[in-house]
Design an enzyme around this catalytic site. Sequence first.
Site, mmCIF file in Angstrom:
data_model
loop_
_atom_site.group_PDB
_atom_site.id
_atom_site.type_symbol
_atom_site.label_atom_id
_atom_site.label_comp_id
_atom_site.label_asym_id
_atom_site.label_seq_id
_atom_site.Cartn_x
_atom_site.Cartn_y
_atom_site.Cartn_z
ATOM 1 C CG HIS A 127 26.022 -40.423 -15.520
ATOM 2 N ND1 HIS A 127 26.399 -41.832 -15.716
ATOM 3 C CD2 HIS A 127 25.898 -40.052 -14.240
ATOM 4 C CE1 HIS A 127 26.796 -42.471 -14.320
ATOM 5 N NE2 HIS A 127 26.472 -41.500 -13.607
ATOM 6 C CD1 TRP A 183 -0.465 -4.864 -4.689
ATOM 7 C CD2 TRP A 183 0.235 -6.031 -2.686
ATOM 8 N NE1 TRP A 183 0.105 -6.131 -5.022
ATOM 9 C CE2 TRP A 183 0.520 -6.640 -3.672
ATOM 10 C CE3 TRP A 183 0.569 -6.408 -1.381
ATOM 11 C CZ2 TRP A 183 1.001 -7.992 -3.730
ATOM 12 C CZ3 TRP A 183 1.222 -7.572 -1.345
ATOM 13 C CH2 TRP A 183 1.398 -8.588 -2.522
ATOM 14 C CE LYS A 204 7.434 -9.980 -11.122
ATOM 15 N NZ LYS A 204 8.640 -10.881 -10.779
ATOM 16 C CG ASN A 216 2.026 0.157 3.837
ATOM 17 O OD1 ASN A 216 1.836 -0.953 3.679
ATOM 18 N ND2 ASN A 216 3.395 0.699 3.663
ATOM 19 N N GLY A 217 0.226 -2.026 5.947
ATOM 20 C CA GLY A 217 0.728 -3.071 6.792
ATOM 21 C C GLY A 217 -0.285 -3.939 7.085
ATOM 22 C CB CYS A 272 -0.954 -0.091 1.383
ATOM 23 S SG CYS A 272 -1.917 -1.553 1.392
ATOM 24 C CD GLU A 325 14.817 -14.613 -15.189
ATOM 25 O OE1 GLU A 325 14.600 -14.923 -13.844
ATOM 26 O OE2 GLU A 325 13.400 -14.364 -15.713
ATOM 27 N NE ARG A 340 4.252 1.717 -1.133
ATOM 28 C CZ ARG A 340 5.218 1.733 -0.300
ATOM 29 N NH1 ARG A 340 6.570 2.154 -0.628
ATOM 30 N NH2 ARG A 340 5.077 1.070 0.688
ATOM 31 C CE LYS A 364 15.879 -15.706 -11.056
ATOM 32 N NZ LYS A 364 14.462 -15.908 -10.613
ATOM 33 C CD GLU A 373 15.243 -19.089 -9.078
ATOM 34 O OE1 GLU A 373 14.591 -19.912 -9.821
ATOM 35 O OE2 GLU A 373 15.197 -18.026 -9.020
HETATM 36 O O1 M6R Z 1 3.741 -15.344 -11.454
HETATM 37 P P1 M6R Z 1 4.587 -16.672 -11.501
HETATM 38 O O2 M6R Z 1 5.390 -17.045 -10.043
HETATM 39 O O3 M6R Z 1 3.510 -17.647 -11.792
HETATM 40 O O4 M6R Z 1 5.366 -16.804 -12.384
HETATM 41 C C1 M6R Z 1 6.178 -17.821 -13.118
HETATM 42 C C2 M6R Z 1 7.393 -17.784 -13.971
HETATM 43 O O5 M6R Z 1 6.930 -17.293 -15.089
HETATM 44 C C3 M6R Z 1 8.386 -16.904 -13.144
HETATM 45 O O6 M6R Z 1 8.976 -17.378 -11.982
HETATM 46 C C4 M6R Z 1 9.555 -16.508 -14.013
HETATM 47 O O7 M6R Z 1 10.140 -17.835 -14.147
HETATM 48 C C5 M6R Z 1 10.403 -15.542 -13.545
HETATM 49 N N1 M6R Z 1 10.783 -14.489 -14.525
HETATM 50 C C6 M6R Z 1 11.767 -16.078 -13.115
HETATM 51 O O8 M6R Z 1 12.503 -15.212 -12.533
#
Ligand code: M6R
Length: 608
Positions: free
Chosen positions: A504, A73, A603, A99-100, A2, A488, A27, A485, A481
């Site tokens: 292998h 939010w 996103k 907020n909170g 918020c 991407e 935000r 990261k 992961e």
């Molecule tokens: O909003 P979601 O958690 O469902 O999104 C899933 C993926 O699209 C998301 O985690 C994507 O892999 C990220 N960009 C990774 O950093």
Amino acid sequence: MCGIVGYIGPKQAPSILVEGLKKLEYRGYDSAGISVLNGSIQVKKAKGRLAVLEEKLMAEPLEGNLGIGHTRWATHGKPSDENAHPHTEQSGNFVVVHNGIIENYLTLKEELIQKGHQFVSETDTEVIAHLLSDLFDGDLISTVRKAVAKMSGAYALGIIYKNEPDKLVAVRLASPLIIGLGKGENFLASDIPAILEHTRDVIILNDGEMAILTQDSVQVTTLTGENLQREPLKVDWDIETAEKGGYDHFMLKEIYEQPKAFRNTMGSRIDSQSGKVVFPELQLTKDEIQQVDRLYIVACGTAYHAGLIGKNIIEQLLRIPVEVEVASEYRYKNPIINERTMVMVISQSGETADTLAALRESQRLGAKVFAITNVVGSSVAREADQVIYTWAGPEIAVASTKAYTSQLIALYLFAIYLAQELGTQDSALLQQLVEELVKLPEKAEQILANTEEIKQFAEGIKEKEHLFFIGRGLDYAVSLEGSLKLKEISYIHSEAYAAGELKHGTLALIEENIPVIALATQESLLDKTVSNITEVKARGAKVLGIAYEDNTEIGKSVDQVITIPRTHPLLSPALSVIPLQLLAYYTSLARGNDVDKPRNLAKSVTVE
Ligand code: M6R
């Protein structure tokens, strides 16, 4: 999260409030509203974007020189006109933005209802307005102090009382709040960008502080009333930097928000008296848990990687088989579901098309679906049978960081809770896990305070074309992961491998100077991981180890070590991923990429 804006001065408050709220849009929010005092308290609020509120204000303008505004939010209650702030109470004397989270709001609400108060929203915030009216002793400031003493949680408040039109009151307890000092006018906001257009002299309230703003003065006090002398800061940031809280990118800001996100996810889910995990939001009887003989975790991308950690933890603590599926595969594979199958979907945004389709397919086949998500009122949250919110706050950068680690915390809590209920583990172990969970925020802060070596390593790999991550057990899941990261946002090709699997086939790709990042936190597998490190080093790889700070041996096997504080091995992913997030960030930066908006990615992936 918020956003709050407040104004007291000679100008018309509505436009200052709305313009201020626009600066807090980053935000994230789902509804907005303002209130001004003009003889009586007047409120306009609306679900949706600020433009919807602006339309309402065009149709029925408000006037007044004292006001508060808010972007919401959703936390308690869906996004709606009724749940949007500001909130008043039935006498119309008090108006509040918040907020909170007020953790004891249900108890307070019940008490107030018994005294005859009538509520119109589902929010915890409305309780504050009613509480003020209930406790009113003839003086706004002392009433606010009495109300605050009854509330527990983390919050920032802006409050106006109809009969004291020369005052705007601000309270801060663990949610951000700043005061902007103008000439003959003063401002209140959740963050600096909201007031930068008007002033650059700012007081940042500390936790446990309250401020009384008039047109010409600002008095900061403790919550119990002792006066404090606070020197204003001169802000020289531009608006864009200010939105990122002074960080260069949202991703970096979100990486640094992780300790706070951990605390929020744990929130009131750990009972401070008993040390046990509680999930007041879940309706799940012991009998229902006992029925479960298989769990599917379904998600995409980073959320899928969180699911892999969840599998390991749940299988360890509950001895129930868990299958983790990529949602885009699961939805078409005709999953085997019966009345004893539990399905859990994980999604930060709650809008990922494949995850949503997997949820619907599971329900169609008769499963009850649990969701872990960050966004209240999202499609996943609305459609799942039960929801666990991560409370990580909005995540803006495409590369998910704090959402991932808060999903891990939610999964840890869920697994411990189920193990507690079923008695599948010794209570001493569960107690130890809870104690270690509570220490994670501080340990994460320790990692974040020391990033020099990571920056140097990032400089060293910025020209590389290929890179490998290896690990065993939970370290392997974190490697996946870390690799995602890096890919991407740096666009460097990388692969994550179970360390024992390299020989292998993939070992053929290891050549002179190829960087390999080896996660080595799982002590029971350490000797095996070290053997695999030796195999890649023998072929010329340059190895960066990620290990506990008291592991004095690992340095002998690798070229460089980044250390993390020791924790319970099951919890190490929440810490070991942080250096990998930072590595991806600094490598992307060193390559001159757009860190927050990497090429080809969105996103929220709302298409199949
Ligand atoms: O909003 P979601 O958690 O469902 O999104 C899933 C993926 O699209 C998301 O985690 C994507 O892999 C990220 N960009 C990774 O950093």
